[in-house]
Design an enzyme around this catalytic site. Structure first.
Site, PDB file in Angstrom:
ATOM      1  CD1 TRP A 159      -2.025  -2.257   1.800  1.00  0.00           C
ATOM      2  CD2 TRP A 159      -3.020  -1.188   0.098  1.00  0.00           C
ATOM      3  NE1 TRP A 159      -3.053  -3.053   1.346  1.00  0.00           N
ATOM      4  CE2 TRP A 159      -3.680  -2.417   0.313  1.00  0.00           C
ATOM      5  CE3 TRP A 159      -3.475  -0.344  -0.932  1.00  0.00           C
ATOM      6  CZ2 TRP A 159      -4.765  -2.832  -0.462  1.00  0.00           C
ATOM      7  CZ3 TRP A 159      -4.554  -0.762  -1.688  1.00  0.00           C
ATOM      8  CH2 TRP A 159      -5.182  -1.980  -1.449  1.00  0.00           C
ATOM      9  CB  THR A 161       0.611   6.767  -1.711  1.00  0.00           C
ATOM     10  OG1 THR A 161      -0.496   6.275  -0.974  1.00  0.00           O
ATOM     11  CG2 THR A 161       0.152   7.849  -2.674  1.00  0.00           C
ATOM     12  N   GLY A 245       0.648  13.880   8.569  1.00  0.00           N
ATOM     13  CA  GLY A 245      -0.047  13.335   7.398  1.00  0.00           C
ATOM     14  C   GLY A 245      -1.547  13.352   7.565  1.00  0.00           C
ATOM     15  CB  ILE A 344     -28.877  14.585  -3.955  1.00  0.00           C
ATOM     16  CG1 ILE A 344     -29.251  14.809  -2.484  1.00  0.00           C
ATOM     17  CG2 ILE A 344     -29.236  15.793  -4.809  1.00  0.00           C
ATOM     18  CD1 ILE A 344     -28.454  15.920  -1.800  1.00  0.00           C
ATOM     19  CD  GLU A 370      -1.370   9.844   5.401  1.00  0.00           C
ATOM     20  OE1 GLU A 370      -1.166  10.589   6.368  1.00  0.00           O
ATOM     21  OE2 GLU A 370      -1.085  10.132   4.229  1.00  0.00           O
TER      22      GLU A 370
END
Ligand code: CAA
Length: 388
Positions: A159, A161, A245, A344, A370
């Site tokens: 994971w 980024t 973060g 909506i 995070e």
């Protein structure tokens, strides 16, 4: 509406407007395409670097814009309002990468690693999680073993980024596993060296352009001068950096919530059903009211956390509580607003012809990465009760 508060300086308003213009003119038009392809937006990220958005709090001597945390949050909110993927990339480079090196790095490390990232020439990443170590970050298995002037790094991280594209990574590994979290050490990795392997790219639900992957270390030789902080200090560094973060993720979530809200207000003013604008029905109007109220509450928490972090630069006080509360409430607000926006918009909310379904997919990650909402609640309750 552009938010304005008495504590905004001219500099805050300037960066807020610059980020808004850039986001709406350059990012919003390409967001759907990059979401669809999952390609990393190299050109817009480079431009953001040129504009100073990749090193907002970094001193000018290291290539940054030398502004404060509130300036960072205001810019990140505007970028994320146009596209959460760009927001993620900006947040990781500013908070998870630059901030940790600024706080814990040597002069040489700041020059070498921050300067190119703050200017957008290079991409930074942060790597804590492993396949079998997520919320329980202190249980990582990756190992770093000292060998003369080097550490030999082995392990698999997940994971990450920016994993598929990052030039540098702050990585956390065990140097003394018997000491558990006190045996974790942080390292600055140059990804063009042997032993660094980019692993499987994650096929994600949202923030699809932000490029997430595993990274693998096979006898990677990290010079001692690239160790960040002292041996055994890594877990504290990881947590300190996450405090920063999480404010960024709060700002990102706020941007997503605002985008979902603004699309909804416009839609309820135009769309008609049963001979009326749908905003005239109380069921719809109340959704709008709840979205707006939560957004303004989230905004105050996020700006408050930013001010607490700024204050900590002189007092040294931790801002863990403010950061976790901001991240928790803003991410749940993003999810609430994106969910309401899809409802909506009805069928159009479910269609890729409008960005609303993307806001819904993008919002979800803010409750996960995070530190999940559950971890934020744990952090807040432990701090408030002293119990664990
Ligand atoms: N600042 C400084 N130090 C801290 C700290 C903080 N915010 N939080 C904890 N510490 C210190 C403690 O003081 C303690 O120090 P001592 O060893 O001196 O006693 C030490 O760290 C251990 O603390 P805990 O006993 O509280 O640790 P724990 O094992 O119970 O875990 C936790 C605490 C809050 C659950 C933590 O593990 C955590 O935050 N987990 C979530 C991890 C996370 O957010 N992962 C996301 C990774 S990044 C990502 O998402 C990918 C990306 O690319 C964006």
């Amino acid at each position: 509406m552009i938010p304005d508060f008495p504590f905004f300086t001219d500099e805050h308003k300037m960066i807020q407007q610059a980020a808004r213009d850039f986001a709406q003119n350059e990012i919003a038009p390409i967001a759907a395409e990059f979401d669809e392809t999952g390609k990393f937006p190299v050109e817009t990220i480079a431009k953001m670097g040129e504009m100073g958005f990749m090193g907002i709090e970094v001193p000018e001597e290291y290539g940054g814009a030398e502004m404060d945390t509130l300036a960072y949050v205001l810019a990140l909110e505007e970028i994320s309002k146009a596209d959460a993927s760009h927001g993620t990339i900006m947040s990781v480079n500013n908070s998870l990468f630059n901030y940790g090196i600024l706080k814990f790095g040597t002069e040489e490390q700041k020059q070498k690693f921050i300067t190119p990232v703050a200017s957008g020439e290079k991409i930074g990443a942060y790597s804590l999680t492993e396949p079998m170590s997520g919320s329980d970050a202190g249980t990582m298995r990756s190992r770093a073993v000292r060998d003369g002037d080097y550490y030999i790094l082995n392990g698999r991280k997940s994971w990450v980024t920016g994993g598929p594209v990052a030039d540098y990574v702050v990585v956390f590994m065990m140097t003394e596993p018997e000491k558990k979290h006190r045996g974790v050490t942080a390292f600055l990795i140059e990804t063009d060296k042997p032993g660094f392997i980019r692993g499987k790219k994650e096929p994600k639900l949202g923030i699809r352009a932000s490029a997430t992957s595993e990274i693998v270390f096979e006898d990677y030789r990290c010079p001692v001068e690239n160790r960040l902080g002292e041996e055994g200090q890594g877990f504290k560094i990881a947590m300190t950096v996450l405090d920063a973060g999480r404010i960024g993720i709060g700002a990102q979530a706020l941007g997503i919530a605002e985008a979902a809200y603004e699309a909804s207000v416009q839609y309820v003013q135009e769309r008609e059903a049963f001979g009326k604008k749908i905003g005239q029905f109380q069921g719809t109007g109340f959704k709008i009211a709840d979205m707006k109220t939560r957004i303004e509450a989230a905004r105050l928490l996020v700006y408050h956390a930013a001010l607490a972090k700024e204050r900590s630069k002189t007092t040294g006080e931790r801002f863990t509580l403010q950061s976790s509360m901001a991240k928790l409430f803003a991410s749940e607000t993003a999810m609430f607003c994106a969910h309401a926006a899809v409802q909506i918009h009805g069928g159009m909310g479910y269609s890729k012809e409008l960005p609303v379904e993307r806001y819904f997919r993008d919002a979800k990650i803010t409750e996960i990465y995070e530190g999940t909402s559950e971890i934020q609640r744990l952090v807040i309750s432990r701090l408030e009760t002293g119990l664990r």
